[in-house]
Design an enzyme around this catalytic site. Structure first.
Site, mmCIF file in Angstrom:
data_model
loop_
_atom_site.group_PDB
_atom_site.id
_atom_site.type_symbol
_atom_site.label_atom_id
_atom_site.label_comp_id
_atom_site.label_asym_id
_atom_site.label_seq_id
_atom_site.Cartn_x
_atom_site.Cartn_y
_atom_site.Cartn_z
ATOM 1 N N GLU A 90 -11.154 -0.253 -3.636
ATOM 2 C CA GLU A 90 -10.410 0.314 -2.521
ATOM 3 C C GLU A 90 -9.146 0.982 -3.051
ATOM 4 O OE1 GLU A 90 -9.449 -3.048 -0.027
ATOM 5 O OE2 GLU A 90 -7.747 -3.632 -1.286
ATOM 6 N N ASP A 138 0.830 -1.208 0.000
ATOM 7 C CA ASP A 138 0.000 0.000 0.000
ATOM 8 C C ASP A 138 0.868 1.263 0.000
ATOM 9 O OD1 ASP A 138 -2.040 -1.926 0.462
ATOM 10 O OD2 ASP A 138 -1.748 -1.713 2.616
#
Length: 326
Positions: A201, A20
């Site tokens: 997401e 991420d």
């Protein structure tokens, strides 16, 4: 004339075991990096005057999880932003439980630092970033457009089947949104967004060519993980779901020939001379033992990308491990 000084090689993975990834180049000339650590127990920030220098930069721990309670487990996907003269970190956190029930019990939180250098000073908790529902929420990102700061995030609508959709809302402060104006801008609807989990997401924002682009990631976090994109005209009402157009196909995904699996949860930055760079994580193997979320080898990677004749970003293919030119 070719800018020879701009041509440099960088090795992928850029930083190992950092998922991420978020890289932000500030006006002070430094690149700031943060990401999920394999232990999911803390938030680290590092900085460098070059992208190539980030792997050697010393990480500084900005915050650690609590022993119990809502912010005690699964610290995911921090992002560092600068707004109104201060630094902010958005992140998701869950609670410690004895079963996996808490795995999808995340909420979004905000830290603030008034120091000019966010590796110094104190990070102050500003609390939970609240939305319309008290439900699974994560991956907050922020951008400014026409004098308005917006938040984009992923959340579970209790009335919609699936794990998370993407939402947008204007911000009333760097740690609050106008809940009454939040709007859903994409939900998992295509087959490639619904493998393993029904997920949209990890949003990241680009502004270019008269449009606002938002990339996002879809499906489970194994080799099926991939990136989609939505876009809206910069003159449109960004809070109107009908302003947003969605690609029917992924724009970045697994490339077995190049040995890259599950690329996603990206961010954007630029080289020292201003060329566009996509930052993302991926594994270099397909088969995973156990839950993919606890396989630590989603590594941070970077590569250049371009633009096509229609004014859309062209991310190409995930490059293989090794040297790449930036």
């Amino acid at each position: 004339m070719t800018n020879i000084s701009a041509a440099r090689e960088i090795s992928n993975p850029l930083i190992e075991q950092r998922a991420d990834p978020w890289i932000y180049r500030h006006t002070d000339g430094f690149y700031y990096f943060t990401a999920s650590v394999p232990e999911y127990d803390r938030i680290e920030v590092r900085r460098s005057e070059t992208l190539a220098g980030l792997p050697q930069a010393e990480p500084v721990v900005a915050w650690r999880k609590y022993e119990t309670g809502m912010m005690s487990a699964n610290i995911w996907a921090p992002e560092i932003h600068f707004a109104d003269g201060k630094w902010y970190i958005y992140f998701a956190a869950a609670r410690t439980v004895e079963t996996n029930d808490g795995l999808f019990d995340h909420r979004m939180f905000v830290l603030e630092n008034a120091s000019a250098n966010p590796l110094e000073g104190e990070w102050v908790e500003k609390g939970q970033l609240r939305t319309k529902w008290e439900s699974f929420a994560l991956d907050a990102t922020s951008f400014e457009h026409n004098g308005v700061r917006y938040l984009v995030w992923a959340q579970k609508d209790p009335e919609i089947k699936g794990n998370s959709n993407l939402y947008i809302a204007p911000m009333t402060s760097p740690w609050e949104i106008d809940i009454d104006r939040q709007a859903m801008i994409t939900t998992p609807e295509y087959d490639w967004e619904r493998i393993g989990f029904l997920v949209n997401e990890g949003a990241a924002v680009l502004k270019r060519n008269g449009k606002i682009f938002i990339t996002y990631s879809a499906s489970a976090t194994d080799y099926n993980y991939c990136m989609g994109i939505i876009w809206a005209a910069e003159t449109s009402d960004l809070l109107d779901p009908t302003s947003w157009i969605k690609s029917e196909t992924p724009v970045f995904g697994t490339d077995e020939a190049n040995g890259q699996y599950g690329p996603g949860h990206n961010s954007f930055t630029v080289t020292e001379d201003g060329r566009d760079v996509i930052v993302y994580h991926a594994r270099n193997y397909k088969e995973i033992t156990g839950d993919p979320l606890y396989d630590p080898n989603r590594h941070t990677r970077v590569q250049l990308f371009g633009w096509n004749e229609s004014g859309m970003p062209d991310f190409g293919r995930p490059v293989p491990d090794g040297k790449t030119s930036l």
